[in-house]
Design an enzyme around this catalytic site. Sequence first.
Site, PDB file in Angstrom:
ATOM      1  N   TYR A  13       8.567  -7.266  -7.945  1.00  0.00           N
ATOM      2  CA  TYR A  13       7.985  -6.271  -7.810  1.00  0.00           C
ATOM      3  C   TYR A  13       7.068  -4.848  -8.464  1.00  0.00           C
ATOM      4  O   TYR A  13       5.974  -4.183  -7.958  1.00  0.00           O
ATOM      5  CB  TYR A  13       8.226  -5.446  -6.510  1.00  0.00           C
ATOM      6  CG  TYR A  13       8.581  -4.945  -5.559  1.00  0.00           C
ATOM      7  CD1 TYR A  13       7.698  -4.730  -4.374  1.00  0.00           C
ATOM      8  CD2 TYR A  13       9.331  -3.061  -6.059  1.00  0.00           C
ATOM      9  CE1 TYR A  13       7.855  -3.627  -3.354  1.00  0.00           C
ATOM     10  CE2 TYR A  13       8.530  -1.923  -5.100  1.00  0.00           C
ATOM     11  CZ  TYR A  13       8.434  -2.572  -3.831  1.00  0.00           C
ATOM     12  OH  TYR A  13       7.759  -1.411  -2.837  1.00  0.00           O
TER      13      TYR A  13
ATOM     14  N   THR B  67       0.178  -1.226   0.578  1.00  0.00           N
ATOM     15  CA  THR B  67       0.222   0.161   0.135  1.00  0.00           C
ATOM     16  C   THR B  67       0.949   1.335   0.280  1.00  0.00           C
ATOM     17  O   THR B  67       0.127   2.396  -0.484  1.00  0.00           O
ATOM     18  CB  THR B  67      -1.021   0.027   0.820  1.00  0.00           C
ATOM     19  OG1 THR B  67       0.520  -0.004   2.634  1.00  0.00           O
ATOM     20  CG2 THR B  67      -2.173  -1.209   1.206  1.00  0.00           C
TER      21      THR B  67
ATOM     22  N   LEU C  36      13.866  -8.303   6.323  1.00  0.00           N
ATOM     23  CA  LEU C  36      13.693  -7.328   7.646  1.00  0.00           C
ATOM     24  C   LEU C  36      14.296  -5.957   7.115  1.00  0.00           C
ATOM     25  O   LEU C  36      14.014  -5.363   8.786  1.00  0.00           O
ATOM     26  CB  LEU C  36      13.667  -8.286   8.548  1.00  0.00           C
ATOM     27  CG  LEU C  36      12.812  -9.850   8.613  1.00  0.00           C
ATOM     28  CD1 LEU C  36      14.336 -10.158   9.881  1.00  0.00           C
ATOM     29  CD2 LEU C  36      11.594  -8.948   9.614  1.00  0.00           C
ATOM     30  N   SER C  37      14.424  -5.423   6.068  1.00  0.00           N
ATOM     31  CA  SER C  37      14.875  -4.296   6.116  1.00  0.00           C
ATOM     32  C   SER C  37      16.227  -4.111   6.375  1.00  0.00           C
ATOM     33  O   SER C  37      16.912  -2.835   6.836  1.00  0.00           O
ATOM     34  CB  SER C  37      13.757  -2.744   6.510  1.00  0.00           C
ATOM     35  OG  SER C  37      12.584  -3.493   5.659  1.00  0.00           O
ATOM     36  N   SER C  38      17.271  -4.953   5.812  1.00  0.00           N
ATOM     37  CA  SER C  38      18.189  -4.541   6.309  1.00  0.00           C
ATOM     38  C   SER C  38      19.197  -3.330   5.810  1.00  0.00           C
ATOM     39  O   SER C  38      20.045  -3.043   5.905  1.00  0.00           O
ATOM     40  CB  SER C  38      19.092  -5.262   6.443  1.00  0.00           C
ATOM     41  OG  SER C  38      18.795  -6.373   5.243  1.00  0.00           O
TER      42      SER C  38
ATOM     43  N   ALA D  47      15.833 -11.885   4.015  1.00  0.00           N
ATOM     44  CA  ALA D  47      14.761 -12.773   4.990  1.00  0.00           C
ATOM     45  C   ALA D  47      13.928 -11.500   4.251  1.00  0.00           C
ATOM     46  O   ALA D  47      12.492 -11.181   5.254  1.00  0.00           O
ATOM     47  CB  ALA D  47      14.995 -12.268   6.482  1.00  0.00           C
TER      48      ALA D  47
ATOM     49  N   ASP E 157       9.798   1.186   4.830  1.00  0.00           N
ATOM     50  CA  ASP E 157      11.117   0.750   5.756  1.00  0.00           C
ATOM     51  C   ASP E 157      11.395   1.652   5.957  1.00  0.00           C
ATOM     52  O   ASP E 157      11.765   1.417   7.727  1.00  0.00           O
ATOM     53  CB  ASP E 157      11.360  -0.213   4.492  1.00  0.00           C
ATOM     54  CG  ASP E 157      10.866  -0.931   4.158  1.00  0.00           C
ATOM     55  OD1 ASP E 157       9.666  -1.636   4.691  1.00  0.00           O
ATOM     56  OD2 ASP E 157      10.957  -1.773   2.667  1.00  0.00           O
TER      57      ASP E 157
ATOM     58  N   GLU F 144      18.279   4.580  -1.911  1.00  0.00           N
ATOM     59  CA  GLU F 144      18.018   3.498  -2.853  1.00  0.00           C
ATOM     60  C   GLU F 144      17.297   3.328  -4.384  1.00  0.00           C
ATOM     61  O   GLU F 144      17.516   3.101  -4.774  1.00  0.00           O
ATOM     62  CB  GLU F 144      16.103   2.423  -1.572  1.00  0.00           C
ATOM     63  CG  GLU F 144      16.263   1.434  -2.083  1.00  0.00           C
ATOM     64  CD  GLU F 144      16.228   0.482  -0.843  1.00  0.00           C
ATOM     65  OE1 GLU F 144      16.952   0.847   0.464  1.00  0.00           O
ATOM     66  OE2 GLU F 144      15.703  -1.339  -1.092  1.00  0.00           O
TER      67      GLU F 144
HETATM   68  C1  GLA Z   1       8.929  -3.712   0.067  1.00  0.00           C
HETATM   69  C2  GLA Z   1       9.047  -2.210   0.336  1.00  0.00           C
HETATM   70  C3  GLA Z   1       8.196  -1.399   0.745  1.00  0.00           C
HETATM   71  C4  GLA Z   1       6.880  -2.009   0.618  1.00  0.00           C
HETATM   72  C5  GLA Z   1       6.749  -3.408   0.885  1.00  0.00           C
HETATM   73  C6  GLA Z   1       5.784  -3.746   0.987  1.00  0.00           C
HETATM   74  O1  GLA Z   1       9.502  -3.818   1.466  1.00  0.00           O
HETATM   75  O2  GLA Z   1      10.554  -1.702   0.080  1.00  0.00           O
HETATM   76  O3  GLA Z   1       8.443  -0.199   0.156  1.00  0.00           O
HETATM   77  O4  GLA Z   1       6.518  -1.254  -0.407  1.00  0.00           O
HETATM   78  O5  GLA Z   1       7.742  -4.084  -0.099  1.00  0.00           O
HETATM   79  O6  GLA Z   1       4.883  -3.533   1.336  1.00  0.00           O
END
Ligand code: GLA
Length: 417
Positions: free
Chosen positions: A254, A67, A158-160, A156, A205, A193
């Site tokens: 994506y 979203t 988890l936003s490394s 994974a 993230d 990014e």
């Molecule tokens: C990844 C992207 C986020 C978001 C999610 C899906 O984590 O980095 O910005 O779009 O996918 O919700």
Amino acid sequence: MSTTGSAEFRTPSPGNNHHALPSHPMTSPPPLDTAAAAREEFQRQFGTSPIGVVFAPGRVNLIGEHTDYNDGFVLPMAIEDGMAAAYRPNGNRVLRIHAREFGETCEVSLEDPTRAIEEFAGWFRYGVGIARTMAAAGHRLAGTDIALASTLPSDAGLSSSAAVELSIARVLAVTGGEPWDPRRAAQIAQQAEHEFIGVACGIMDQMAVACAQAGRALLLDCRSLSTEDVPVPGNAGIVIVYSDVARTLAASAYNDRRAACERAVAAIRQFEPSVRALRDVDAELLDRARTKMDAVAFRRASHVIAENARPAQLASALTKGDLGTAGRLMNDSHASLRDLYEVSSRELDLLVTLALGQPGCHGARLTGAGFGGCIVALVDLTAVAPFSDAIADRYRAATGLQPRVIVSRPAEGVRLL
Ligand code: GLA
């Protein structure tokens, strides 16, 4: 170049990769341990002691998936695992970063912003990218040495990547003598990014890693960037299970999802030119435009419109301590991501099924971009230990894969230790 929706700060193998980590339920080591590791590494690599340490957490999204880039709502929280950055100004116009997990030190001159990003090691592009984006935004940068140590598994979901970007941004703000604005830093990290890693991610993230509060999830409006801190009840266990399937080869999937959302918006604008994003669309309007778009775009938009209501609903359920409703919302989200957005996988579906079969589990869903990565489950705190054992054992037995279970309270965003 990263290969997933949310780029991940990648760990090369062999070396310190997640397969070597215990698959048993674990609570995260406190940031101080990670900070101590970063300090030691700094001393070893640079032969002097750091003047400070920054800690940037990873994040897990509780609900509101795919979203953010539709200008919608999300409800992530920061987790206790994360990245520590020990630092010291070096008196030169050079940024030097050592990454413990890679066993490698890279450097870039701050005087030469034109060297092609492809010339740098994959992991170091995050450092170069954030430094260049900050400089372009008018930040003063000082030559700095940094040693990074991380407890986040890479790839994974988890936003490394957001953790590495924001830990370096925070350090560079200190050494450059600049004020710290978490929202602005999140925007700069997202821009880095996009431009240097090549991932057209949303802002979720970076905002979670920059702005989250301890004990709270972050209800974020991705259009206005306004936030609300949502208390996570003390009896709620947030259990993350990594499927041991890295989110590789997912960048195109994506971007395809984003493109489908844009096709839906273009079709809807024929009826309602004021619509800017799927955030502005309800189910009725989508239905009116149905014949103007392809079936895939319709399915994707149907997910986004329903999912966009869930963050506020989950926030309200959590605030009331209504874990039953919270769990149902998570289950609905997973079904929608699986059937309409089509970003689940055999392994993630299996983990969700296993989770829902355990006592004390209120709900579970894939979290992050999908295509591999993790699920997140809402579990009675008293049931977390048996839940974690059971899901890990059964998943391992069914797949031969090595899941990793992470239990985390909501943590604070990037901070100076
Ligand atoms: C990844 C992207 C986020 C978001 C999610 C899906 O984590 O980095 O910005 O779009 O996918 O919700």
